[in-house]
Scaffold this motif. Structure first.
Motif, mmCIF file in Angstrom:
data_model
loop_
_atom_site.group_PDB
_atom_site.id
_atom_site.type_symbol
_atom_site.label_atom_id
_atom_site.label_comp_id
_atom_site.label_asym_id
_atom_site.label_seq_id
_atom_site.Cartn_x
_atom_site.Cartn_y
_atom_site.Cartn_z
ATOM 1 N N ASP A 1 -47.744 -9.405 -3.017
ATOM 2 C CA ASP A 1 -46.569 -8.557 -3.698
ATOM 3 C C ASP A 1 -46.834 -7.124 -4.257
ATOM 4 O OD1 ASP A 1 -47.850 -10.358 -5.672
ATOM 5 O OD2 ASP A 1 -46.479 -9.219 -6.974
ATOM 6 N N ARG A 2 -48.081 -6.956 -4.349
ATOM 7 C CA ARG A 2 -48.631 -5.927 -5.034
ATOM 8 C C ARG A 2 -49.355 -4.804 -4.156
ATOM 9 N NH1 ARG A 2 -49.553 -6.014 -11.009
ATOM 10 N NH2 ARG A 2 -50.368 -3.941 -10.720
ATOM 11 N N PRO A 3 -48.277 -3.611 -4.148
ATOM 12 C CA PRO A 3 -48.856 -2.430 -3.529
ATOM 13 C C PRO A 3 -50.272 -1.976 -3.686
ATOM 14 C CG PRO A 3 -46.819 -2.026 -3.927
ATOM 15 C CD PRO A 3 -47.197 -3.249 -4.580
ATOM 16 N N ASP A 4 -50.650 -1.926 -4.937
ATOM 17 C CA ASP A 4 -52.149 -1.528 -5.399
ATOM 18 C C ASP A 4 -53.124 -2.776 -5.079
ATOM 19 O OD1 ASP A 4 -51.158 -3.333 -7.353
ATOM 20 O OD2 ASP A 4 -51.579 -1.957 -9.046
ATOM 21 N N ALA A 5 -52.885 -3.817 -5.504
ATOM 22 C CA ALA A 5 -53.986 -4.860 -5.519
ATOM 23 C C ALA A 5 -54.095 -5.371 -4.076
ATOM 24 C CB ALA A 5 -53.839 -6.162 -6.388
ATOM 25 N N ASP A 6 -52.780 -5.791 -3.458
ATOM 26 C CA ASP A 6 -52.736 -6.228 -2.229
ATOM 27 C C ASP A 6 -52.626 -5.380 -1.130
ATOM 28 O OD1 ASP A 6 -52.587 -9.019 -2.700
ATOM 29 O OD2 ASP A 6 -50.697 -8.194 -3.830
ATOM 30 N N GLY A 7 -52.017 -4.095 -1.219
ATOM 31 C CA GLY A 7 -51.778 -3.291 0.015
ATOM 32 C C GLY A 7 -53.031 -2.240 0.002
ATOM 33 N N ASP A 8 -53.409 -1.616 -1.113
ATOM 34 C CA ASP A 8 -54.545 -0.897 -1.183
ATOM 35 C C ASP A 8 -55.771 -1.405 -0.849
ATOM 36 O OD1 ASP A 8 -52.660 1.198 -1.742
ATOM 37 O OD2 ASP A 8 -53.108 1.378 -3.678
ATOM 38 N N GLY A 9 -55.893 -2.581 -1.548
ATOM 39 C CA GLY A 9 -57.128 -3.325 -1.391
ATOM 40 C C GLY A 9 -57.482 -3.922 -0.070
ATOM 41 N N ALA A 10 -56.579 -4.500 0.677
ATOM 42 C CA ALA A 10 -56.763 -4.778 2.108
ATOM 43 C C ALA A 10 -56.913 -3.471 2.795
ATOM 44 C CB ALA A 10 -55.298 -5.485 2.385
ATOM 45 N N SER A 11 -56.219 -2.424 2.705
ATOM 46 C CA SER A 11 -56.433 -1.450 3.624
ATOM 47 C C SER A 11 -57.689 -0.712 3.423
ATOM 48 C CB SER A 11 -55.350 -0.378 2.881
ATOM 49 O OG SER A 11 -55.605 0.857 3.955
ATOM 50 N N ALA A 12 -58.238 -0.858 2.115
ATOM 51 C CA ALA A 12 -59.617 -0.535 1.785
ATOM 52 C C ALA A 12 -60.809 -1.240 2.840
ATOM 53 C CB ALA A 12 -60.244 -0.428 0.485
ATOM 54 N N ALA A 13 -60.445 -2.464 2.941
ATOM 55 C CA ALA A 13 -61.160 -3.462 3.535
ATOM 56 C C ALA A 13 -61.046 -3.323 5.042
ATOM 57 C CB ALA A 13 -61.164 -4.941 3.161
ATOM 58 N N GLY A 14 -60.273 -2.445 5.346
ATOM 59 C CA GLY A 14 -59.835 -2.542 6.984
ATOM 60 C C GLY A 14 -58.856 -3.474 7.377
ATOM 61 N N ILE A 15 -58.082 -4.202 6.549
ATOM 62 C CA ILE A 15 -57.143 -5.135 6.835
ATOM 63 C C ILE A 15 -55.869 -4.725 6.973
ATOM 64 C CG2 ILE A 15 -56.078 -7.374 5.781
ATOM 65 C CD1 ILE A 15 -58.952 -8.215 4.960
ATOM 66 N N ARG A 16 -55.023 -5.140 7.669
ATOM 67 C CA ARG A 16 -53.553 -4.638 7.736
ATOM 68 C C ARG A 16 -52.696 -5.163 6.550
ATOM 69 N NH1 ARG A 16 -52.279 -4.623 14.188
ATOM 70 N NH2 ARG A 16 -54.254 -3.401 14.731
ATOM 71 N N PRO A 17 -52.304 -4.394 5.686
ATOM 72 C CA PRO A 17 -51.469 -4.989 4.651
ATOM 73 C C PRO A 17 -49.938 -5.016 4.908
ATOM 74 C CG PRO A 17 -51.914 -2.590 4.432
ATOM 75 C CD PRO A 17 -52.457 -2.838 5.542
ATOM 76 N N ILE A 18 -49.351 -6.096 4.392
ATOM 77 C CA ILE A 18 -47.906 -6.095 4.385
ATOM 78 C C ILE A 18 -47.460 -6.442 2.982
ATOM 79 C CG2 ILE A 18 -45.928 -7.167 5.510
ATOM 80 C CD1 ILE A 18 -47.752 -8.011 7.998
ATOM 81 N N ILE A 19 -46.458 -5.824 2.438
ATOM 82 C CA ILE A 19 -45.793 -6.041 1.024
ATOM 83 C C ILE A 19 -44.792 -6.905 1.116
ATOM 84 C CG2 ILE A 19 -45.174 -4.969 -1.025
ATOM 85 C CD1 ILE A 19 -48.263 -4.668 -0.393
#
Length: 234
Positions: free
Chosen positions: A191-209
């Motif tokens: 649910d969090r664009p920062d922790a979930d979205g940005d964090g996943a993206s930085a790890a190379g994972i595809r984020p969905i909020i």
């Protein structure tokens, strides 16, 4: 976003899979009454936004409290103490906070959102591996077990257990390693664009909020209003 290369899906927990039930205000009112305070849920409800703002300020200042069980417990307790002071029972803040926290350690004080089970079942039917990646205390696995959600997940990665918290990509790396799946083949829902979205993206994972209230209009990541939309995106 749609891709047939996804082999695993990770989920955040709070505000993604589960929510308090009874609510925090209802639970605090019950505990207050049991401790002899002449207060009702109407006295606590107006201070819930302030409690959320208190947490947000502490999280943005230094969210590393999620990296240990002691720190995770402390932030829960601090929020409840804060509300007690606002509602006028600061003299009993420690006792109140302890009892409220104990209540929310139990699975009977949480419920899954209505769209959760259908989503998890659909993803399992697709043959996908599932994991939890959450900023939570060390009791997360027991909580999910009590809610009968644990059998759906192949791995549970709690920040307080592994010593890393979102958005640090390390916690996502650990999830991928445990699942045995490369980051490019993993999606993460939270649910969090920062922790979930940005964090996943930085790890190379595809984020969905998951944005149930349509509040994250400036979010740069893919958003859904319900988990029921997830299977069709993968």
């Amino acid at each position: 976003m749609k891709s047939r290369t996804i082999q695993a899906v990770c989920f955040d927990v709070g505000s993604t899979l589960i929510r308090p039930c009874p609510s925090v205000a209802e639970t605090m009112a019950r505990v207050a009454a049991e401790r002899g305070h002449d207060l009702t849920v109407r006295d606590f409800e107006p201070y819930m936004p302030a409690m959320d703002a208190y947490y947000e300020a502490e999280y943005l200042r230094d969210g590393d409290f999620w990296c240990s069980h002691e720190g995770s417990t402390a932030i829960w307790l601090d929020q409840y103490r804060y509300v007690c002071h606002l509602v006028g029972i600061g003299h009993d803040a420690d006792g109140m906070a302890g009892e409220v926290h104990a209540a929310f350690e139990r699975s009977d004080h949480w419920e899954a959102y209505p769209d959760v089970l259908g989503c998890l079942r659909a993803l399992k039917e697709l043959g996908l591996l599932l994991a939890v990646v959450s900023n939570w205390d060390a009791g997360l696995e027991d909580l999910l077990r009590g809610m009968q959600l644990l059998p759906y997940f192949d791995e549970v990665v709690s920040s307080a257990v592994v010593g890393y918290r979102k958005p640090d990509p390390v916690i996502f790396d650990l999830a991928c390693e445990r699942l045995g799946v490369g980051a490019a083949h993993v999606a993460h829902i939270g649910d969090r664009p920062d922790a979930d979205g940005d964090g996943a993206s930085a790890a190379g994972i595809r984020p969905i909020i998951i944005d149930r209230r349509d509040a994250e209009t400036d979010c740069p990541h893919v958003r859904v209003r319900t988990l029921s939309d997830i299977p069709s995106l993968l």
